[in-house]
Design an enzyme around this catalytic site. Sequence first.
Site, PDB file in Angstrom:
ATOM      1  CB  SER A  56      -1.073   4.870  -7.811  1.00 48.79           C
ATOM      2  OG  SER A  56      -1.283   5.244  -9.165  1.00 48.79           O
TER       3      SER A  56
ATOM      4  CE1 TYR B  95      -5.267   1.350  -8.287  1.00 47.90           C
ATOM      5  CE2 TYR B  95      -4.473   3.489  -9.034  1.00 47.90           C
ATOM      6  CZ  TYR B  95      -4.227   2.170  -8.694  1.00 47.90           C
ATOM      7  OH  TYR B  95      -2.948   1.681  -8.742  1.00 47.90           O
TER       8      TYR B  95
END
Length: 253
Positions: free
Chosen positions: A143, A157
């Site tokens: 990401s 995350y």
Amino acid sequence: MTNSGKRVAWVTGGGSGIGASGAEFLAADGWTVVVSGRRQDALDKVVADITKKGGKAEAIALDVSSKADVHKAADQILARHGRIDLLVNSAGINVPKRSWADMELEGWDKVVDVNLNGVLYCMRAVLPAMRKQKDGCIINVASWAGRHVSKMPGPAYTTTKHAVLALTHSFNMDECVNGLRACCLSPGEVATPILKSRPVVPSEEEQAKMLQPEDCGRTIAFVASLPPRVCVNEILISPTHNRGFIQTPANRD
């Protein structure tokens, strides 16, 4: 990619979003694709869509956070096809409670188990076969949050995606001598179902400006199409309209 005519790709998180799109683009390029994910119905739909277009695909239901199930799935693919040329680690989750003020350890563990441990389990599961082949490619979907720390994705995350980036580079340092290579694909905002787990779900108008699953799917197929001498270590890709660069009340909080 390989000397034989058959190329076998294993795509986790293949029931939706980036994984499903990657599987579709790979199948269109002639790969035999095995999609894994937790929802059999979603996997069956992806397989049906691919086969309808003349591609080769099959499904294995799997929770990547289970070491035993991951190795069982890899063994099943090898028993059926005799090889695994490409692994796409696209399984990933987030939780709604993602600030230091409201995070729960149960949520942390859940994110780490899928986003980091699951990636490692799958990499380890394909490693013996790839070493034996002296050829193999791994694409780890991380990401933008794996390169740039921000508040919105949350500590769990963000931490796991940073770790996946490091894991990818570590793999290349050790396994390049065996003809193996890994790419860390780090997209900015992508309009996928994971957005529904955000505390504030982006509007349809906002999602239309984001990267779309097919943008990442096409990128996965491109990396996979390169000859074995090429290692694309890292790809950082974002929407042109990058909300991380644009200060608004919605993405500041």
